[in-house]
Design an enzyme around this catalytic site. Structure first.
Site, mmCIF file in Angstrom:
data_model
loop_
_atom_site.group_PDB
_atom_site.id
_atom_site.type_symbol
_atom_site.label_atom_id
_atom_site.label_comp_id
_atom_site.label_asym_id
_atom_site.label_seq_id
_atom_site.Cartn_x
_atom_site.Cartn_y
_atom_site.Cartn_z
ATOM 1 N N CYS A 43 0.846 -1.194 0.000
ATOM 2 C CA CYS A 43 0.000 0.000 0.000
ATOM 3 C C CYS A 43 0.884 1.248 0.000
ATOM 4 O O CYS A 43 1.999 1.249 0.523
ATOM 5 C CB CYS A 43 -0.906 0.013 1.227
ATOM 6 S SG CYS A 43 -2.088 1.405 1.215
ATOM 7 N N ASP A 45 0.395 3.721 1.720
ATOM 8 C CA ASP A 45 0.350 4.279 3.080
ATOM 9 C C ASP A 45 1.754 4.543 3.629
ATOM 10 O O ASP A 45 2.620 3.663 3.600
ATOM 11 C CB ASP A 45 -0.410 3.299 3.990
ATOM 12 C CG ASP A 45 -0.775 3.917 5.329
ATOM 13 O OD1 ASP A 45 0.136 4.341 6.066
ATOM 14 O OD2 ASP A 45 -1.978 3.991 5.628
ATOM 15 N N ARG A 47 2.892 4.605 6.448
ATOM 16 C CA ARG A 47 3.295 3.850 7.641
ATOM 17 C C ARG A 47 3.756 2.435 7.336
ATOM 18 O O ARG A 47 4.034 1.658 8.245
ATOM 19 C CB ARG A 47 2.120 3.807 8.630
ATOM 20 C CG ARG A 47 1.693 5.175 9.117
ATOM 21 C CD ARG A 47 0.325 5.144 9.768
ATOM 22 N NE ARG A 47 -0.719 4.764 8.794
ATOM 23 C CZ ARG A 47 -2.015 4.657 9.108
ATOM 24 N NH1 ARG A 47 -2.428 4.858 10.334
ATOM 25 N NH2 ARG A 47 -2.895 4.316 8.172
ATOM 26 N N HIS A 99 -2.340 -3.993 4.890
ATOM 27 C CA HIS A 99 -2.176 -3.616 6.300
ATOM 28 C C HIS A 99 -3.530 -3.332 6.915
ATOM 29 O O HIS A 99 -4.429 -2.800 6.261
ATOM 30 C CB HIS A 99 -1.254 -2.393 6.430
ATOM 31 C CG HIS A 99 -1.814 -1.147 5.830
ATOM 32 N ND1 HIS A 99 -2.410 -0.171 6.585
ATOM 33 C CD2 HIS A 99 -1.911 -0.724 4.541
ATOM 34 C CE1 HIS A 99 -2.829 0.804 5.787
ATOM 35 N NE2 HIS A 99 -2.540 0.489 4.545
ATOM 36 N N CYS A 102 -6.292 -0.050 6.661
ATOM 37 C CA CYS A 102 -6.060 0.531 5.334
ATOM 38 C C CYS A 102 -7.217 1.448 4.929
ATOM 39 O O CYS A 102 -8.376 1.020 4.882
ATOM 40 C CB CYS A 102 -5.880 -0.578 4.303
ATOM 41 S SG CYS A 102 -5.494 0.047 2.654
HETATM 42 CO CO CO Z 1 -3.523 1.195 2.881
#
Ligand code: CO
Length: 210
Positions: A43, A45, A47, A99, A102
């Protein structure tokens, strides 16, 4: 310029100094080429950084990231990365890593419009439809969300196995394993979903390419 912007430029200089102090040939060696054993599809993302999670160094992971770690067969970017990783770099492993928490998967659970991204999110909604019976039966919303994240990864692993790129590699006898992981933002640990594909034998007949 912002303080953050200045900071990251300084960080870069410090990083180069640290790397070359421990290992003076670090960059010299990397500049000669790459042969990473792993393609990471994760992803976007912030993090979920591939190298940090897996304790790997520059040169060890070829990375593709998009919203909700999707394998969309009309995505030229993903297909190009996959083709290069499999046919040129000859990676041994592909990991699809989702994750918990998400945002893309969360959006796919709801009906709110977010704009252009809704057309991307729709692919995740298809995963919900395939597994509607199981997901609808989970009363607790957070548990349903977590399971949806996992099932999305499972489907993306299947979608990788369906590509002509991966099936042709297997046909040629190339060693290539596809795995599905889910990362926990809360504790940093990875859960291996144990959906390991090493051939197209597990695919439904309709997807098998000769
Ligand atoms: Co995500």
């Amino acid at each position: 310029m912002s303080e953050f912007y200045q900071k990251i430029l300084e960080n870069n200089k410090r990083w180069v100094a640290e790397k070359t102090k421990d290992d003076p040939e670090f960059f010299e060696r990397l500049s000669n080429g790459q042969s990473p054993p792993l393609l990471w599809i994760g992803c976007a993302d912030s993090r979920v950084p591939a190298n940090e999670i897996t304790g790997t160094l520059p040169g060890e992971v070829f990375v593709h990231r998009n919203i909700a770690n999707m394998v969309v067969h009309t995505d030229m970017n993903m297909l190009s990365v996959l083709d290069y990783a499999v046919n040129v770099l000859k990676v041994r492993h592909v990991i699809v890593c989702g994750h918990y928490g998400c945002g893309g998967v969360k959006a796919a659970m709801g009906n709110h419009q977010f704009g252009l991204i809704d057309n991307w999110i729709r692919h995740i909604k298809d995963v919900y439809r395939f597994h509607q019976q199981e997901l609808d039966s989970i009363q607790d919303e957070e548990m349903r969300f977590n399971r949806f994240v996992e099932l999305n990864v499972v489907e993306q692993v299947h979608d990788l196995a369906k590509t002509s790129i991966v099936q042709n590699a297997w046909e040629k006898g190339q060693q290539l394993w596809i795995h599905g992981w889910v990362y926990s933002i809360k504790n940093g640990l990875v859960k291996d979903l144990n959906v390991n594909f090493g051939s197209n034998a597990e695919l439904p007949d309709v997807y098998k390419l000769e």
